[in-house]
Design a protein around this motif. Structure first.
Motif, PDB file in Angstrom:
ATOM      1  N   LEU A 166       3.098   1.049  -3.647  1.00  0.00           N
ATOM      2  CA  LEU A 166       1.529   0.296  -4.460  1.00  0.00           C
ATOM      3  C   LEU A 166       1.497   1.185  -5.393  1.00  0.00           C
ATOM      4  O   LEU A 166       1.112   0.478  -6.642  1.00  0.00           O
ATOM      5  CB  LEU A 166       0.123   0.304  -3.832  1.00  0.00           C
ATOM      6  CG  LEU A 166      -0.710   0.208  -4.465  1.00  0.00           C
ATOM      7  CD1 LEU A 166      -1.275  -1.912  -5.159  1.00  0.00           C
ATOM      8  CD2 LEU A 166      -2.500  -0.033  -3.394  1.00  0.00           C
TER       9      LEU A 166
ATOM     10  N   SER B 136       1.404  -1.124   7.745  1.00  0.00           N
ATOM     11  CA  SER B 136       1.434  -1.191   6.473  1.00  0.00           C
ATOM     12  C   SER B 136       3.095  -1.249   5.962  1.00  0.00           C
ATOM     13  O   SER B 136       2.926  -2.586   4.951  1.00  0.00           O
ATOM     14  CB  SER B 136       1.309   0.508   6.815  1.00  0.00           C
ATOM     15  OG  SER B 136       2.112   1.674   6.751  1.00  0.00           O
TER      16      SER B 136
ATOM     17  N   GLY C  37       1.777   3.961   3.932  1.00  0.00           N
ATOM     18  CA  GLY C  37       1.300   2.848   2.806  1.00  0.00           C
ATOM     19  C   GLY C  37      -0.321   3.001   4.553  1.00  0.00           C
ATOM     20  O   GLY C  37      -0.899   4.167   4.989  1.00  0.00           O
ATOM     21  N   GLN C  38      -1.710   1.932   4.638  1.00  0.00           N
ATOM     22  CA  GLN C  38      -2.840   1.786   4.956  1.00  0.00           C
ATOM     23  C   GLN C  38      -2.237   2.034   6.760  1.00  0.00           C
ATOM     24  O   GLN C  38      -2.071  -0.007   6.359  1.00  0.00           O
ATOM     25  CB  GLN C  38      -3.884   0.910   4.063  1.00  0.00           C
ATOM     26  CG  GLN C  38      -4.049   1.716   3.569  1.00  0.00           C
ATOM     27  CD  GLN C  38      -4.885   0.259   1.665  1.00  0.00           C
ATOM     28  OE1 GLN C  38      -4.608   1.119   0.161  1.00  0.00           O
ATOM     29  NE2 GLN C  38      -5.052  -0.282   2.724  1.00  0.00           N
TER      30      GLN C  38
ATOM     31  N   HIS D  32      -4.852   3.559  -5.722  1.00  0.00           N
ATOM     32  CA  HIS D  32      -5.815   3.823  -4.330  1.00  0.00           C
ATOM     33  C   HIS D  32      -5.097   4.256  -3.787  1.00  0.00           C
ATOM     34  O   HIS D  32      -3.769   4.416  -3.396  1.00  0.00           O
ATOM     35  CB  HIS D  32      -5.185   2.536  -4.863  1.00  0.00           C
ATOM     36  CG  HIS D  32      -6.415   1.924  -2.839  1.00  0.00           C
ATOM     37  ND1 HIS D  32      -7.911   2.262  -3.483  1.00  0.00           N
ATOM     38  CD2 HIS D  32      -5.824   1.693  -1.639  1.00  0.00           C
ATOM     39  CE1 HIS D  32      -8.006   1.744  -1.949  1.00  0.00           C
ATOM     40  NE2 HIS D  32      -6.931   1.256  -1.131  1.00  0.00           N
TER      41      HIS D  32
ATOM     42  N   SER E 265       0.701  -1.072  -0.278  1.00  0.00           N
ATOM     43  CA  SER E 265       0.091  -0.054   0.262  1.00  0.00           C
ATOM     44  C   SER E 265       0.835   1.211  -0.107  1.00  0.00           C
ATOM     45  O   SER E 265       2.201   1.146   0.222  1.00  0.00           O
ATOM     46  CB  SER E 265      -0.977   0.309   1.557  1.00  0.00           C
ATOM     47  OG  SER E 265      -0.116  -0.055   2.844  1.00  0.00           O
TER      48      SER E 265
ATOM     49  N   GLU F  19      -4.375   6.349   5.320  1.00  0.00           N
ATOM     50  CA  GLU F  19      -3.129   6.627   4.733  1.00  0.00           C
ATOM     51  C   GLU F  19      -1.885   7.309   5.666  1.00  0.00           C
ATOM     52  O   GLU F  19      -2.195   8.865   5.211  1.00  0.00           O
ATOM     53  CB  GLU F  19      -3.230   7.501   3.512  1.00  0.00           C
ATOM     54  CG  GLU F  19      -2.565   6.915   2.087  1.00  0.00           C
ATOM     55  CD  GLU F  19      -2.390   5.962   1.553  1.00  0.00           C
ATOM     56  OE1 GLU F  19      -1.645   5.744   0.767  1.00  0.00           O
ATOM     57  OE2 GLU F  19      -3.540   5.632   1.667  1.00  0.00           O
TER      58      GLU F  19
END
Length: 544
Positions: free
Chosen positions: A376, A508, A486-487, A383, A372, A482
């Motif tokens: 990503l 993440s 990342g997530q 995304h 992510s 976020e």
């Protein structure tokens, strides 16, 4: 170091040239298996027989009993490889191969052809004088220096002893206390195994013995380079369970702080990445500007690393008088300096050679491993939770204008003048992952400026912290935000008391690190820091 030569060896399966031939044969079989009946019966049969013949002749030559026979069958294997290339050209011209299959086949053939040539040259080159000694020798051990005269042959045909190389846990390029065990054959890495847990601190179990507000300081210490963003993620998760909505002014304050934290985090990522690849100046440039952001954070909450500022309900205090003006002044001074970062790294020819085309991660691989954030998006997957996340999080950015940094239709967003993508770069490589972070810094500057304008005109309070011992409603809540890497997700289960029954953090960086083994397979040892550094991991978040 010594190697076994001779024709009577029974372990031909261990020859790398044979293993490559097997991979080629298996791949052509899997490809031809999906062709229609006409293609299978004509071109498919010829292709499979030619590909199978490469490994078969290498194996037969090893068991023939003389150097001459071994060399002859190895040359037949080379002929079969050329025949395989012919049938693959026919398959391509008849639209039977897609781009992905072509790339897979090319990578194997490009490695197999020189290794096979070198293997042929090495057969029978013993330490004896070939002019006077005509005896067929069995297995013989000799040193590399007496085996061949041409040092280039050694790279391809001499199977060196496999070595396990420990990279870390103190290695500066592992971005924390991470240990990577590299299985190498010469300079080529065949396997990478990450070993985690050196920074495990029972953070989640501690969260099950404290109230949500008391656990805020522990979130600081997960991704300690983006403590504000960690505070925000946990606070929003608790607020989701409480069904609490912070006031408008508090939402804009959070955007200012979170995006300033993102800039500071990406500056560390940029500077440390340059350091990983041998460039010290970008590190100093990055930390010079990051210090100014930390000065602003210190003025807000009194801390420079572990802030505990954003909390359940809003923030621990409002922004000090005159702080917004100082923040705007920093952005004005900082924005032109980004061009210096691009000159030092992004467009630097040495940096491009070290990162472009290295560690290529396809969109499918990025998704399958659960990566992510910039990792990503650096593979071309559009995304971003600030736009695509849950409503309680996206509401913070409602009405804000910003671009998700990802390459679409062959180009990145054009809202600013960004450096051109070098022709050597491949979508999903180390260079693109770095580039996404650099462009996100510009987007964060835009978001902070918009948030300052909205905060200045918003009415009401900034969001008072909820009571320390407030009881939580029974139930569970999970939310991902976020963060710069990342997530980052937080999970909370409540039994109705003021202390969570279960607290959980979804890292993440953990998912981003999990792709290391596949990403590094077949690369050189010197490329490991480039690949791992491009993932921008923080071990405090992974180990917790």
């Amino acid at each position: 170091m010594s190697v076994v030569i001779g024709v009577a060896r029974t372990d031909f399966e261990k020859l790398e040239v044979y293993q490559l031939a097997e991979r080629l044969a298996d791949l052509t079989w899997r490809i031809a298996l999906h062709w229609d009946q006409m293609a299978k019966a004509t071109l498919g049969g010829q292709l499979i027989r030619a590909a199978d013949s490469v490994g078969a002749n290498i194996a037969e030559g090893c068991g023939r009993g003389s150097y001459g026979d071994n060399r002859r069958f190895a040359k037949i294997a080379r002929g079969s490889l050329y025949e395989t290339k012919h049938w693959l050209r026919r398959a391509y011209s008849r639209d039977l191969l897609d781009a992905g299959q072509i790339e897979q086949l090319r990578s194997i053939i490009d490695e197999l052809a020189p290794r096979l040539n070198a293997y042929i040259r090495s057969i029978g080159r013993a330490a004896c004088n070939p002019k006077t000694d005509t005896t067929d020798y069995g297995p013989r051990t000799t040193h590399m220096s007496t085996l061949v005269d041409d040092p280039r042959v050694i790279e391809f045909d001499v199977r060196t002893d496999e070595m396990l190389v420990n990279m870390g846990p103190q290695h500066p390029s592992t971005h924390g206390v991470l240990r990577l065990v590299l299985r190498t054959d010469g300079e080529v890495v065949s396997e990478v195994t990450p070993h985690l847990g050196y920074l495990h601190r029972c953070a989640e179990k501690i969260g099950e013995n404290l109230t949500p507000r008391q656990w805020i300081p522990y979130t600081d210490r997960m991704d300690y380079l983006a403590g504000m963003n960690m505070n925000l993620g946990w606070s929003l998760t608790v607020e989701k369970l409480l069904k609490y909505e912070p006031p408008e002014k508090g939402r804009h304050l959070r955007v200012i702080i979170a995006e300033m934290g993102r800039i500071a985090s990406h500056l560390v990522g940029m500077g440390a990445y340059g350091l990983d690849l041998g460039s010290f100046s970008p590190f100093l440039y990055a930390f010079r500007e990051r210090e100014k952001i930390l000065d602003l954070f210190e003025e807000v909450c009194g801390a420079r690393l572990t802030y505990s500022y954003l909390t359940v309900g809003g923030a621990t205090a409002d922004l000090p008088r005159g702080w917004l003006q100082k923040c705007e002044a920093f952005l004005e001074q900082f924005e032109p300096i980004i061009a210096e970062y691009h000159a030092l790294l992004t467009t630097n020819s040495i940096f491009i050679k070290r990162t472009a085309g290295i560690g290529v991660m396809s969109p499918e691989m990025a998704i399958n491993f659960g990566t992510s954030g910039p990792v990503l998006r650096g593979s071309g997957v559009d995304h971003d939770l600030r736009r695509d996340g849950e409503e309680i999080y996206t509401a913070m950015y409602d009405g804000y204008a910003f671009e998700v940094i990802v390459e679409k239709d062959g180009h990145y967003p054009k809202d600013h003048k960004y450096p051109a993508v070098p022709h050597e770069a491949v979508l999903g490589d180390c260079w693109h992952r770095f580039y996404v972070r650099m462009l996100e810094v510009v987007q964060s500057i835009d978001l902070v400026r918009q948030a300052i304008d909205r905060y200045s005109t918003a009415e009401g309070g900034y969001g008072e912290p909820r009571k320390l011992t407030e009881k939580l409603p029974k139930g569970e809540a999970y939310l991902e935000t976020e963060s710069p890497r990342g997530q980052m997700g937080f999970y909370l289960v409540s039994d109705g008391s003021s202390i969570p029954w279960r607290a959980r953090a979804r890292s993440s960086s953990f998912c981003n690190l999990s792709v290391t083994s596949d990403l590094c397979r077949g690369c050189l040892i010197a490329d490991i820091p480039a690949i791992v550094g491009s993932l921008d991991i923080v071990m405090g978040e992974i180990d917790r």
